[in-house]
Enzyme design. Structure first.
Site, PDB file in Angstrom:
ATOM      1  N   ASP A   1       0.851  -1.194   0.000  1.00  0.00           N
ATOM      2  CA  ASP A   1       0.000   0.000   0.000  1.00  0.00           C
ATOM      3  C   ASP A   1       0.887   1.244   0.000  1.00  0.00           C
ATOM      4  O   ASP A   1       1.872   1.321   0.752  1.00  0.00           O
ATOM      5  CB  ASP A   1      -0.903   0.015   1.239  1.00  0.00           C
TER       6      ASP A   1
ATOM      7  N   GLU B   1      -4.739   2.402  -4.224  1.00  0.00           N
ATOM      8  CA  GLU B   1      -3.276   2.421  -4.184  1.00  0.00           C
ATOM      9  C   GLU B   1      -2.697   1.141  -3.594  1.00  0.00           C
ATOM     10  O   GLU B   1      -1.545   1.096  -3.179  1.00  0.00           O
ATOM     11  CB  GLU B   1      -2.791   3.635  -3.378  1.00  0.00           C
TER      12      GLU B   1
END
Length: 298
Positions: A157, A200
């Protein structure tokens, strides 16, 4: 000059007559179909020519049942040459047709593969998408790998991604996602799989044990942090948090994915820019350098 001689009624073979009438009717039907299709291809023209030759040959055969044609060379041309020529022309046309459609089928197959690949690929990152992961990939790895084989799941992430989106807009955020996707592609092998899991967040399914997975994850973390990335002539101060778990195809993939996700958020909670391995009830932390809370440095 010799004239054609009618054959006596008792000598006519009506079985042959019926057979020839059937053949002529079939040929006429095929010619009608060919005309109605109105194809301008050379193959269609060849079929039409071949059918016409066959029609001439069978019409002669039918006439020959009733009339003895005295000129043998005419009989040879109408019967043997016309029929044989018609068969040869139609055979060539069928061969060319089959070659053409074989090529067309190959093109369609390639297009189908490309469309399937496109439906499995995230349009932004060009990695596999989450839909492919859940719809097909999980079942595929259960069939492709031995039950005891060790794989590793790496969940990634991007840290403080929302701040970059809020500050510079989603276009710059998209570029950062593409930047990370390229780093991931550079660090994994052809036998490994990388997914854009959402937003993301990325997932790598590594055909390797935990030790190898840790080194790959650490390379990705370090490369991403140290790579120069500028927005409006300002260098972005960026990092990523990573969670790793070992997975075996005989175990539940969703459970392993959940463990990797929890390890990732432990990395977030411990200060970001870290790789955390979930090993049973324990977690092992591999930290990078602390990252400033300001995503951009002058």
């Amino acid at each position: 000059m010799q004239s054609n001689i009618p054959i006596e009624h008792d000598l006519i073979d009506y079985n042959d007559v019926i057979s020839e009438i059937f053949s002529i009717s079939f040929i006429l039907m095929m010619i009608t179909v060919n005309i109605r299709l109105r194809s301008e291809s050379s193959n269609s023209t060849m079929v039409f020519s071949g059918l016409c030759c066959l029609l001439v040959g069978h019409c002669h055969d039918l006439l020959d049942e009733f009339v003895l044609i005295s000129a043998q060379w005419i009989s040879m041309i109408l019967e043997n040459l016309a029929n044989n020529l018609g068969v040869v022309i139609i055979s060539i046309a069928i061969f060319r047709w089959s070659s053409h459609y074989k090529n067309q089928l190959a093109i369609l197959q390639r297009q189908k593969i490309e469309l399937t690949k496109a439906s499995h690929t995230d349009s932004l990152s060009k990695l596999y998408n989450r839909r492919f992961l859940h719809s097909e990939f999980i079942d595929q790895i259960k069939n492709a790998y031995e039950p005891e084989q060790k794989l590793s799941l790496i969940m990634i992430d991007l840290d403080r991604f929302k701040e970059i989106n809020d500050t510079y807009g989603h276009l710059e955020g998209d570029k950062l996602i593409m930047h990370m996707a390229q780093i991931i592609r550079d660090e994994i092998r052809a036998c490994d799989y990388a997914f854009r899991y959402g937003g993301e967040e990325f997932l790598i399914v590594l055909d390797a044990d935990m030790s190898t997975a840790r080194h790959v994850a650490e390379r990705i973390r370090k490369t991403y942090q140290e790579s120069e990335y500028y927005i409006s002539d300002e260098r972005v101060n960026k990092s990523t948090s990573i969670g790793i778990v070992e997975y075996s195809p005989r175990h539940n993939f969703e459970n392993a994915l959940d463990i990797a996700d929890k390890a990732l958020y432990q990395a977030k909670n411990k200060g970001r820019n870290q790789v955390i391995i979930a090993d049973g009830s324990k977690t092992k932390v591999y930290s990078g350098s602390p990252v400033s809370s300001n995503p951009v440095t002058s």
